[in-house]
Design a protein around this motif. Structure first.
Motif, PDB file in Angstrom:
ATOM      1  N   ASP A  51       0.575  -1.260   0.213  1.00  0.00           N
ATOM      2  CA  ASP A  51       0.362   0.047   0.128  1.00  0.00           C
ATOM      3  C   ASP A  51       0.893   1.391   0.779  1.00  0.00           C
ATOM      4  O   ASP A  51       1.147   1.782   1.504  1.00  0.00           O
ATOM      5  N   LEU A  52       0.970   1.635  -0.956  1.00  0.00           N
ATOM      6  CA  LEU A  52       1.420   2.941  -1.067  1.00  0.00           C
ATOM      7  C   LEU A  52       1.099   4.335  -0.689  1.00  0.00           C
ATOM      8  O   LEU A  52       1.513   5.573  -1.267  1.00  0.00           O
ATOM      9  N   SER A  53      -0.058   3.922  -0.846  1.00  0.00           N
ATOM     10  CA  SER A  53      -1.134   5.445  -0.447  1.00  0.00           C
ATOM     11  C   SER A  53      -1.831   5.457   1.210  1.00  0.00           C
ATOM     12  O   SER A  53      -2.372   6.907   1.107  1.00  0.00           O
ATOM     13  N   ILE A 104      -8.545  -3.574  -6.163  1.00  0.00           N
ATOM     14  CA  ILE A 104      -7.201  -4.778  -6.558  1.00  0.00           C
ATOM     15  C   ILE A 104      -7.837  -5.757  -6.273  1.00  0.00           C
ATOM     16  O   ILE A 104      -7.498  -7.511  -6.551  1.00  0.00           O
ATOM     17  N   ALA A 105      -8.745  -6.367  -5.671  1.00  0.00           N
ATOM     18  CA  ALA A 105      -9.419  -7.953  -5.106  1.00  0.00           C
ATOM     19  C   ALA A 105     -10.283  -8.343  -6.041  1.00  0.00           C
ATOM     20  O   ALA A 105     -10.696  -8.722  -6.557  1.00  0.00           O
ATOM     21  N   GLY A 137      -9.843   3.115   2.191  1.00  0.00           N
ATOM     22  CA  GLY A 137      -9.065   1.705   1.670  1.00  0.00           C
ATOM     23  C   GLY A 137     -10.022   0.862   0.740  1.00  0.00           C
ATOM     24  O   GLY A 137      -9.591  -0.639   0.399  1.00  0.00           O
ATOM     25  N   LEU A 138     -11.544   1.418   1.178  1.00  0.00           N
ATOM     26  CA  LEU A 138     -12.432   0.963   0.644  1.00  0.00           C
ATOM     27  C   LEU A 138     -11.904   0.491  -1.554  1.00  0.00           C
ATOM     28  O   LEU A 138     -12.223  -0.644  -2.153  1.00  0.00           O
ATOM     29  N   VAL A 139     -11.833   2.371  -1.549  1.00  0.00           N
ATOM     30  CA  VAL A 139     -11.071   2.038  -3.398  1.00  0.00           C
ATOM     31  C   VAL A 139     -10.138   0.919  -3.698  1.00  0.00           C
ATOM     32  O   VAL A 139     -10.116   0.215  -4.609  1.00  0.00           O
ATOM     33  N   ALA A 168      -2.492   0.078  -8.453  1.00  0.00           N
ATOM     34  CA  ALA A 168      -3.933   0.238  -7.601  1.00  0.00           C
ATOM     35  C   ALA A 168      -3.462   1.317  -6.862  1.00  0.00           C
ATOM     36  O   ALA A 168      -4.138   2.883  -6.649  1.00  0.00           O
ATOM     37  N   THR A 169      -2.712   1.412  -5.216  1.00  0.00           N
ATOM     38  CA  THR A 169      -2.372   2.037  -4.351  1.00  0.00           C
ATOM     39  C   THR A 169      -1.602   3.597  -5.045  1.00  0.00           C
ATOM     40  O   THR A 169      -1.853   4.673  -4.316  1.00  0.00           O
ATOM     41  N   LEU A 170      -0.918   3.193  -5.837  1.00  0.00           N
ATOM     42  CA  LEU A 170       0.154   4.546  -6.842  1.00  0.00           C
ATOM     43  C   LEU A 170      -0.623   5.496  -7.225  1.00  0.00           C
ATOM     44  O   LEU A 170      -0.793   7.085  -7.246  1.00  0.00           O
TER      45      LEU A 170
END
Length: 339
Positions: A90-92, A136-137, A129-131, A146-148
């Motif tokens: 998680d880069l965000s 991802i899932a 986190g939901l987004v 996605a986290t970038l």
């Protein structure tokens, strides 16, 4: 035709116990060695700080400051540890902390007082986190990408909300938590929250089905799926958990600084990942400890404090942190190759 040796049997005809400790005892032994090593490193740093700046470093106020500063990034690291154990990243987190902090400190939000700020910070964190989790899932996006994307979007939105200005908190209930009068037996409230999050995180990882599923998904996602684990749902929950930790950290940062800024949480993602790595969490997933990650946070925070007290430049701090990360990864690879 190949013959398989039968297990030795005792006089009653039952299989005799096989000599040697079970595999899980070896895992626990390695974890204990790693924890003791980290405690040793932390002890050495405390000695160095006590020698170089005895009056300043060992002062009660400075030690309280170290623990308080460790609390914010520590809460983020607990959530990051779960994500990395599952094989994700998680880069965000830093950008989510910034967005949650500025959204929770707008004039409109502050009109709802203490609980309005707390609720907003947590909701924004969980929402981000939901987004991440859905992309991802269920969107089959690579966690890095996605986290970038969330990092860039959350930073941009935080800047848009603040227009580059610092949002000052005027709610007395928030400001009072940062005062020494609110300390409990000399312990700042932020440290108590960090301790609570750590204990809950440890219990969830080591004593619940959720924790076992997290390790299973990180170890082998396909095997976990065949064993009946809903891998996609588990990953969604993990990014929700990471977002929740970011929301809590944003609230702690608001209490600590008395403001909300779009620059909050800068490089938190790197610090959280680094703390988890030196704490023994494998980047490939499948293994990690909350205790190790927390000790990693304390080590980095102590290093920063010692460097600041000795008037060493921030670039030297970053070099030292980078060297520690490289050393930790090399140790992990050496350990993995011998097991």
């Amino acid at each position: 035709m190949t013959q398989h040796a039968s297990p030795p049997r005792d006089g009653t005809g039952k299989a005799a116990p096989v000599d040697g400790p079970p595999a899980w005892r070896g895992v626990i032994a390695r974890a204990d060695v790693r924890t003791l090593s980290l405690l040793g490193v932390l002890a050495v740093l405390v000695i160095i700080g006590g020698i170089t700046k005895p009056d300043e470093f060992l002062d009660t106020r400075n030690l309280q400051l170290v623990l308080t500063q460790a609390s914010v990034i520590g809460v983020v690291t607990v959530g990051m540890t779960f994500v990395i154990i599952s094989g994700g990243i998680d880069l965000s987190v830093g950008a989510i902390v910034a967005l949650a902090s500025v959204w929770a400190t707008t004039v409109a939000t502050q009109e709802y007082g203490f609980f309005g700020i707390l609720f907003t910070a947590i909701v924004v964190g969980v929402g981000c986190g939901l987004v991440n989790g859905v992309l991802i899932a269920y969107g089959a996006m690579v966690p890095f990408i996605a986290t970038l994307a969330m990092l860039a979007s959350a930073r941009g939105l935080a800047l848009q909300i603040t227009d580059g200005r610092t949002q000052i908190v005027t709610v007395d209930g928030i400001l009072d938590l940062g005062e020494r009068d609110s300390y409990v037996l000399g312990v700042p409230p932020l440290v108590l929250v960090f301790a609570a999050v750590t204990v809950i995180g440890w219990l969830v990882l080591n004593r619940t089905t959720f924790g076992r599923r997290t390790v299973a998904v990180g170890g082998n996602a396909e095997a976990a799926r065949l064993a009946g684990i809903d891998v996609r749902r588990q990953r969604l929950y993990l990014y929700l958990l990471s977002g929740l930790c970011c929301g809590i950290a944003a609230f702690l940062l608001i209490v600590l600084s008395g403001s909300g800024q779009n620059t909050n949480g800068n490089l938190y993602e790197l610090d959280a990942i680094a703390a988890a790595i030196i704490g023994g969490t494998l980047l490939s997933g499948g293994r990690g400890t909350i205790v190790g990650s927390v000790l990693g946070v304390l080590i980095f925070t102590t290093i920063t404090n010692i460097f600041a007290l000795n008037n060493l430049q921030s670039d030297v701090q970053q070099i030292a942190k980078g060297a520690i990360i490289v050393a930790a990864v090399l140790v992990q690879r050496r350990t993995a190759s011998t097991t």
